[in-house]
Design an enzyme around this catalytic site. Sequence first.
Site, PDB file in Angstrom:
ATOM      1  N   PRO A   1     -10.374  37.773 -12.084  1.00  0.00           N
ATOM      2  CA  PRO A   1     -10.871  38.718 -13.089  1.00  0.00           C
ATOM      3  C   PRO A   1     -11.924  38.089 -13.988  1.00  0.00           C
ATOM      4  O   PRO A   1     -11.784  36.954 -14.408  1.00  0.00           O
ATOM      5  CB  PRO A   1      -9.612  39.079 -13.886  1.00  0.00           C
ATOM      6  N   GLU A   2     -12.978  38.822 -14.246  1.00  0.00           N
ATOM      7  CA  GLU A   2     -13.990  38.384 -15.189  1.00  0.00           C
ATOM      8  C   GLU A   2     -13.871  39.209 -16.469  1.00  0.00           C
ATOM      9  O   GLU A   2     -12.983  40.050 -16.588  1.00  0.00           O
ATOM     10  CB  GLU A   2     -15.383  38.523 -14.562  1.00  0.00           C
TER      11      GLU A   2
END
Length: 283
Positions: free
Chosen positions: A2-3
């Site tokens: 996840p960013e």
Amino acid sequence: MPELPEVETVRRGLAPSMEGAVIESAQVNRPDLRWAFPAGMAERLRGHRVLSLRRRSKYILADLDSGETLLIHLGMSGRMLVSGDPLGQFVHDHPAPEKHDHVVFGMDNGARITFNDPRRFGAMDLLDTATAEDHKLLSVLGPEPLGNAFSESYLMAALRGKNTPIKSALLDQGIIAGLGNIYVCETLYRAGINPKRKAGQIADARVAALVPIIRSVLSEAIEAGGSSLKDFRRADGELGYFQHRFDVYDREGQTCHGDGCNSTIRRIVQSGRSSFYCPTCQR
Ligand SMILES: [Zn+2]
């Protein structure tokens, strides 16, 4: 992994169940994830109200009425699941505990929040709210790309004289917090900058132009995440992973989206990470 936009989507998905609610029960099923959990974590959380749920870079921060802040990091594969009594559209059935359910919170509004992480690169910690920014994970971070401290003059000064490729400079969390591989690739494509170009040798005007591009690349992804929450009907109640259309990321060998450009997207490896770019549109 996840960013920033994915983490922000998780935060927004958790907020209706967590903000303002009391953590009635906290179940910690193992001593550690990436690092050991803080001593007495369950006891320090139990009975405390979540005053606000915020985000710093890729960390979710829950400020509690005890004066402590719970830091949540999803790591590579961490997922937050919301289940329990109906609380609106984000709540789903998660009746049986699963193998990788490491931490489970029971909120006083009936929601159950489960942190599930098969690869265990995630982390949780408890910090004093007043000095949270001094935490070893947070003190090293540069400004938030969507915050006021991130400006054209800031970025020009930060990149001046830098001998590293612009790709690596933008990934440097001390320069910009939370920007990861996917959105750096997309940013450089929109800016027309070759990822191999040395950061310090890019003209000021082009560096300045990166600021609004970074903001819109991230905002658009957050918006896409928001719509994924809106029609969120996944049976597992998982938050934060959504389909998003990329111009270059993961498009090696495919045709560039650029107007009148027939070039093929290339992939190179820089500092161990894949960079995707168009050799014609990015100079
Ligand atoms: Zn192109």
